[in-house]
Design an enzyme around this catalytic site. Structure first.
Site, PDB file in Angstrom:
ATOM      1  CD1 TRP A 185      -0.409 -14.108 -21.023  1.00 31.44           C
ATOM      2  CD2 TRP A 185      -0.128 -11.903 -20.756  1.00 31.44           C
ATOM      3  NE1 TRP A 185      -1.653 -13.507 -21.107  1.00 31.44           N
ATOM      4  CE2 TRP A 185      -1.505 -12.156 -20.941  1.00 31.44           C
ATOM      5  CE3 TRP A 185       0.287 -10.594 -20.561  1.00 31.44           C
ATOM      6  CZ2 TRP A 185      -2.455 -11.131 -20.945  1.00 31.44           C
ATOM      7  CZ3 TRP A 185      -0.665  -9.574 -20.569  1.00 31.44           C
ATOM      8  CH2 TRP A 185      -2.017  -9.853 -20.757  1.00 31.44           C
ATOM      9  CG  ASP A 186       4.080  -8.762 -19.947  1.00 30.12           C
ATOM     10  OD1 ASP A 186       3.733  -7.724 -19.380  1.00 30.12           O
ATOM     11  OD2 ASP A 186       4.186  -9.852 -19.343  1.00 30.12           O
ATOM     12  CB  THR A 187       6.879 -10.659 -25.546  1.00 27.20           C
ATOM     13  OG1 THR A 187       7.811  -9.887 -24.782  1.00 27.20           O
ATOM     14  CG2 THR A 187       7.362 -10.726 -26.988  1.00 27.20           C
TER      15      THR A 187
END
Length: 239
Positions: A185-187
């Site tokens: 999700w972060d990426t």
């Protein structure tokens, strides 16, 4: 009803011991940054170690603490989506419950959004960053982020540092296109934010590896596959 400017989110899964430090330290730090205008949301994701009961007690004692509990495991990404959707602040941020990133940087993280950036993110991979972690994790992290930069065309250095802030309205308009429900999700959020022309501030941080954190072969394979999958959606499916 009090006005909330900053909503800080602690994603937690069986992290009761860490929460006993993270909650009071978060409140102290946030009170200095946004006095009386913040909330601390614990996105507790199907824990079985007493985290729910502990946070519920904190919530009863301090109205600035909010428990967002899920009976079943959602995954990091889905838990964050749920927390940000229900947040009251115009600025939303999250950071890892082990406080691996030094909390002194929270003022800079939130300050970047106040200064007009859409996204702010700490980085362990800038030359000025001060990090301590095992050689295996260092190699894996640098290799992963090189792949993201090369394959997905990102201009950022560190995509997975769990220390990010957003303008809530801009983040919510982006989330419907984000499909990652766990660690990637972060990426995906950072890559899609760049594709949509968001203003992003990346800055060096002091970071210390938490106890018991390991890099598993399964994680490396899954993250590599996720990079290729996102490239396909962006360039072939145009999604």
């Amino acid at each position: 009803m009090r006005e909330v400017e900053v909503s800080a989110v602690l994603p937690a899964y069986n992290d009761c011991a860490a929460l006993k430090t993270a909650i009071p330290q978060s409140i102290e730090t946030l009170e200095a940054i946004a006095p009386g205008r913040f909330e601390l949301i614990v996105a507790e994701d199907g824990s079985s170690d007493g985290s729910t009961e502990f946070v519920r007690g904190c919530e009863a004692e301090d109205s600035r603490v909010r428990l967002l509990h899920s009976d079943e495991r959602l995954g990091r990404g889905r838990a964050l989506n749920r927390a940000f959707d229900g947040a009251a602040g115009s600025i939303v941020c999250y950071y890892d419950v082990d406080l691996a990133t030094d909390m002194q940087h929270l003022v800079e993280l939130i300050g970047a959004i106040r200064d007009g950036y859409d996204v702010a993110t700490g980085s362990r991979l800038l030359p000025e960053s001060d990090i301590v972690r095992s050689g295996g994790r260092e190699i894996a992290s640098r290799g992963y982020n090189t792949l993201v930069r090369t394959i997905l065309g990102s201009s950022l250095h560190d995509h997975q540092c769990g220390f990010k802030a957003f303008r809530r309205d801009r983040l919510l308009s982006l989330l419907p296109s984000v499909t990652a429900d766990h660690w990637f999700w972060d990426t995906e959020v950072l890559v899609r934010a760049q594709k949509n022309g968001y203003r992003i501030r990346e800055f060096p941080v002091q970071w210390r590896q938490g106890e018991g954190t390991t890099v598993r072969r399964k994680d490396v394979v899954e993250m590599g596959s996720a990079i290729l999958h996102l490239w396909w959606r962006l360039h072939v499916e145009k999604g």
